[in-house]
Scaffold this active site. Structure first.
Site, mmCIF file in Angstrom:
data_model
loop_
_atom_site.group_PDB
_atom_site.id
_atom_site.type_symbol
_atom_site.label_atom_id
_atom_site.label_comp_id
_atom_site.label_asym_id
_atom_site.label_seq_id
_atom_site.Cartn_x
_atom_site.Cartn_y
_atom_site.Cartn_z
ATOM 1 N N SER A 61 0.715 -1.270 -0.055
ATOM 2 C CA SER A 61 -0.009 0.098 0.008
ATOM 3 C C SER A 61 0.896 1.325 -0.128
ATOM 4 C CB SER A 61 -0.954 -0.011 1.070
ATOM 5 O OG SER A 61 -1.787 -0.931 0.920
ATOM 6 N N LYS A 64 0.992 3.311 -3.268
ATOM 7 C CA LYS A 64 -0.019 4.454 -3.693
ATOM 8 C C LYS A 64 0.580 5.691 -4.006
ATOM 9 C CE LYS A 64 -2.932 3.990 -0.334
ATOM 10 N NZ LYS A 64 -2.441 3.261 0.742
ATOM 11 N N SER A 109 -7.294 2.749 0.204
ATOM 12 C CA SER A 109 -6.280 2.052 -0.030
ATOM 13 C C SER A 109 -6.801 0.859 -1.336
ATOM 14 C CB SER A 109 -5.531 1.062 1.047
ATOM 15 O OG SER A 109 -4.238 0.284 0.757
#
Length: 186
Positions: A61, A64, A109
């Site tokens: 994540s 991102k 997410s």
């Protein structure tokens, strides 16, 4: 494009090792590390320094951040309010099962949103930016190559040390990444 600053975030003389977080990792039967950088003093407080500096992991994540910046820089994401339509595939995280803008996708997410962003960016352009950022260089300092464009940050083909990952955030904070100023200030 030249990136002068490396991703190494901590120098030996500004690191304070702290074992206080160990109890939380132990209580939850986890092996990990924790780092906190104080912008005011320039001091890093780190638990498990060796793992923090020397062990590379898939970014998951945390990618991102970079995926968003590249998407904005290349125009594949026009703004944080740009919507990517839900593909209709029902996923176990309910927040992913709808049309999302980047702001919503980042907060949730939402892997499907960022997979679509990566597909729109394309493998060659994504590789160019990863190379430019030196993102994904493990402790051996060799960049990892993209396996599949919409899973490489999730499938262990790209790895980054926690120290390098914090370096990206630090460079973003101090406006040292090679993105347009209007992109990094959004």
């Amino acid at each position: 494009m030249i990136v002068i600053a490396g991703f190494t975030s901590c120098m030996q003389n500004d690191v304070k090792e702290d074992d206080v977080p160990k109890k939380y990792f132990d209580e939850n039967k986890l092996n990990g590390c924790f780092a906190l950088y104080n912008n005011g003093t320039g001091v890093f407080t780190v638990y498990n320094l060796k793992r923090y500096r020397d062990s590379a992991f898939l970014p998951a994540s945390t990618f991102k951040i970079v995926n968003s910046l590249i998407g904005l820089q290349t125009g594949k994401i026009s703004s944080d309010s740009m919507v990517i339509a839900w593909d209709g595939v029902k996923r176990p995280i309910e927040a992913w099962n709808k049309d999302l803008n980047m702001y919503q996708a980042f907060r949730a997410s939402a892997v499907p949103y960022y997979q679509e962003v990566a597909r729109r960016i394309g493998k060659d352009t994504m590789q160019f930016w990863l190379d430019s950022l030196q993102y994904g260089a493990g402790k051996d300092k060799k960049n990892y190559k993209i396996s599949t464009i919409d899973t490489f940050w999730l499938d262990n083909s790209l790895k980054i040390t926690p120290d390098q990952n914090l370096g990206v955030v630090k460079q973003l904070y101090f406006d040292e990444l090679p993105f347009s100023k209007c992109i990094s200030k959004k």
